[in-house]
Motif scaffolding. Structure first.
Motif, PDB file in Angstrom:
ATOM      1  N   ASP A   1      72.628  77.584  16.444  1.00 20.77           N
ATOM      2  CA  ASP A   1      71.370  77.544  17.018  1.00 20.77           C
ATOM      3  C   ASP A   1      70.887  76.394  17.704  1.00 20.77           C
ATOM      4  N   TRP A   2      71.737  76.266  19.098  1.00 20.50           N
ATOM      5  CA  TRP A   2      71.509  75.298  20.006  1.00 20.50           C
ATOM      6  C   TRP A   2      69.980  74.952  20.317  1.00 20.50           C
ATOM      7  N   VAL A   3      69.482  76.122  20.700  1.00 19.42           N
ATOM      8  CA  VAL A   3      68.126  76.105  21.107  1.00 19.42           C
ATOM      9  C   VAL A   3      66.988  75.589  20.319  1.00 19.42           C
ATOM     10  N   GLY A   4      67.418  75.854  18.868  1.00 17.18           N
ATOM     11  CA  GLY A   4      66.701  75.439  17.734  1.00 17.18           C
ATOM     12  C   GLY A   4      66.966  73.832  17.525  1.00 17.18           C
ATOM     13  N   PHE A   5      67.932  73.599  17.463  1.00 14.31           N
ATOM     14  CA  PHE A   5      68.619  71.984  17.674  1.00 14.31           C
ATOM     15  C   PHE A   5      67.963  71.379  18.666  1.00 14.31           C
ATOM     16  N   SER A   6      67.694  71.791  19.842  1.00  9.08           N
ATOM     17  CA  SER A   6      67.233  71.032  20.966  1.00  9.08           C
ATOM     18  C   SER A   6      65.757  70.942  21.038  1.00  9.08           C
ATOM     19  N   TYR A   7      65.137  72.096  20.548  1.00 13.00           N
ATOM     20  CA  TYR A   7      63.598  71.925  19.764  1.00 13.00           C
ATOM     21  C   TYR A   7      63.505  70.866  18.861  1.00 13.00           C
ATOM     22  N   ALA A   8      64.127  70.829  17.829  1.00 19.61           N
ATOM     23  CA  ALA A   8      63.830  69.941  16.809  1.00 19.61           C
ATOM     24  C   ALA A   8      64.109  68.334  17.354  1.00 19.61           C
ATOM     25  N   LEU A   9      64.855  68.242  18.260  1.00 13.63           N
ATOM     26  CA  LEU A   9      65.166  66.889  18.988  1.00 13.63           C
ATOM     27  C   LEU A   9      63.854  66.589  19.765  1.00 13.63           C
ATOM     28  N   LEU A  10      63.303  67.667  20.593  1.00 14.09           N
ATOM     29  CA  LEU A  10      62.338  67.325  21.457  1.00 14.09           C
ATOM     30  C   LEU A  10      61.089  67.144  20.625  1.00 14.09           C
ATOM     31  N   VAL A  11      60.810  67.779  19.605  1.00 13.81           N
ATOM     32  CA  VAL A  11      59.637  67.279  18.730  1.00 13.81           C
ATOM     33  C   VAL A  11      59.684  65.967  18.035  1.00 13.81           C
ATOM     34  N   SER A  12      61.081  65.736  17.690  1.00 16.74           N
ATOM     35  CA  SER A  12      61.031  64.335  17.049  1.00 16.74           C
ATOM     36  C   SER A  12      60.981  63.342  18.257  1.00 16.74           C
ATOM     37  N   ALA A  13      61.549  63.452  19.403  1.00 17.11           N
ATOM     38  CA  ALA A  13      61.382  62.554  20.256  1.00 17.11           C
ATOM     39  C   ALA A  13      59.944  62.223  20.737  1.00 17.11           C
ATOM     40  N   GLY A  14      59.058  63.438  20.814  1.00 14.89           N
ATOM     41  CA  GLY A  14      57.760  63.325  21.211  1.00 14.89           C
ATOM     42  C   GLY A  14      56.818  62.412  20.128  1.00 14.89           C
ATOM     43  N   GLY A  15      57.282  62.410  18.831  1.00 13.83           N
ATOM     44  CA  GLY A  15      56.731  61.841  17.926  1.00 13.83           C
ATOM     45  C   GLY A  15      57.040  60.077  17.903  1.00 13.83           C
ATOM     46  N   VAL A  16      58.310  59.991  18.529  1.00 14.55           N
ATOM     47  CA  VAL A  16      58.816  58.538  18.686  1.00 14.55           C
ATOM     48  C   VAL A  16      57.896  57.998  20.067  1.00 14.55           C
ATOM     49  N   MET A  17      58.004  58.837  21.004  1.00 13.34           N
ATOM     50  CA  MET A  17      57.412  58.427  22.029  1.00 13.34           C
ATOM     51  C   MET A  17      55.747  58.182  21.932  1.00 13.34           C
ATOM     52  N   GLY A  18      54.988  58.951  21.254  1.00 19.69           N
ATOM     53  CA  GLY A  18      53.726  58.799  20.874  1.00 19.69           C
ATOM     54  C   GLY A  18      53.546  57.492  20.031  1.00 19.69           C
ATOM     55  N   TYR A  19      54.583  57.031  19.392  1.00 19.23           N
ATOM     56  CA  TYR A  19      54.705  55.801  18.787  1.00 19.23           C
ATOM     57  C   TYR A  19      54.724  54.688  19.745  1.00 19.23           C
ATOM     58  N   ALA A  20      55.892  54.900  20.504  1.00 20.24           N
ATOM     59  CA  ALA A  20      56.036  54.039  21.544  1.00 20.24           C
ATOM     60  C   ALA A  20      54.980  53.394  22.600  1.00 20.24           C
ATOM     61  N   LYS A  21      54.413  54.518  23.053  1.00 15.10           N
ATOM     62  CA  LYS A  21      53.301  54.541  24.114  1.00 15.10           C
ATOM     63  C   LYS A  21      51.895  54.017  23.523  1.00 15.10           C
TER      64      LYS A  21
ATOM     65  N   THR B   1      50.815  58.305  13.088  1.00 14.53           N
ATOM     66  CA  THR B   1      50.599  59.484  12.805  1.00 14.53           C
ATOM     67  C   THR B   1      51.382  60.176  13.500  1.00 14.53           C
ATOM     68  N   SER B   2      51.599  60.103  15.046  1.00 15.05           N
ATOM     69  CA  SER B   2      52.375  60.896  15.717  1.00 15.05           C
ATOM     70  C   SER B   2      53.706  60.573  15.495  1.00 15.05           C
ATOM     71  N   LEU B   3      54.355  59.600  15.130  1.00 20.05           N
ATOM     72  CA  LEU B   3      55.464  59.310  14.388  1.00 20.05           C
ATOM     73  C   LEU B   3      55.854  59.940  13.468  1.00 20.05           C
ATOM     74  N   ALA B   4      55.013  60.096  12.307  1.00 19.94           N
ATOM     75  CA  ALA B   4      55.212  60.700  11.026  1.00 19.94           C
ATOM     76  C   ALA B   4      55.306  62.253  11.231  1.00 19.94           C
ATOM     77  N   ALA B   5      54.326  62.710  12.186  1.00 18.67           N
ATOM     78  CA  ALA B   5      54.519  64.326  12.446  1.00 18.67           C
ATOM     79  C   ALA B   5      55.118  64.730  13.037  1.00 18.67           C
ATOM     80  N   GLY B   6      55.742  63.803  14.041  1.00 18.31           N
ATOM     81  CA  GLY B   6      56.921  64.416  15.039  1.00 18.31           C
ATOM     82  C   GLY B   6      58.181  64.227  14.315  1.00 18.31           C
ATOM     83  N   LEU B   7      58.459  62.941  13.444  1.00 21.48           N
ATOM     84  CA  LEU B   7      59.719  63.266  12.657  1.00 21.48           C
ATOM     85  C   LEU B   7      59.666  64.326  11.476  1.00 21.48           C
TER      86      LEU B   7
END
Length: 111
Positions: free
Chosen positions: A8-28, A33-39
């Motif tokens: 399920d490449w689409v599912g794994f890509s979605y998971a990566l995007l969600v995680s990256a969003g949390g990391v970006m919320g923390y970085a910016k 909370t964004s980091l924890a929820a995203g991960l």
């Protein structure tokens, strides 16, 4: 005998995007909370993609994860009016939700 399962490449890509969003919320914004929820939701989405890769009928974790994120991020988008990041995550999660529901609907039924 080994049987090749569709990944399920689409599912794994979605998971990566969600995680990256949390990391970006923390970085910016320094939002832990964004980091924890995203991960957390990224991990749930990745496990859901793994389960769907093992058994294409096992989409319930992916469905719950994308459905929850669609609602939560949709409410954040409605309250803020800002497309980034809440609107983007609402759109992507909603598309994932539609993909999963469409897949369930297309499955042959047992009589």
């Amino acid at each position: 005998m080994l049987v090749a399962m569709a990944v399920d490449w689409v599912g794994f890509s979605y998971a990566l995007l969600v995680s990256a969003g949390g990391v970006m919320g923390y970085a910016k914004a320094g939002s832990v909370t964004s980091l924890a929820a995203g991960l957390f939701f990224g991990l749930l989405a990745a496990v859901g993609a793994y389960l769907a890769s093992q058994n294409p009928k096992n989409v319930w974790l992916s469905l719950g994860t994308s459905g929850t994120l669609t609602v939560v991020m949709g409410l954040r988008f409605l309250n803020s009016g800002k497309f980034m990041p809440a609107g983007l995550m609402t759109l992507v999660s909603g598309l994932m939700l539609v993909r999963l529901l469409y897949g369930i609907q297309r499955r042959p039924r047992l009589s």
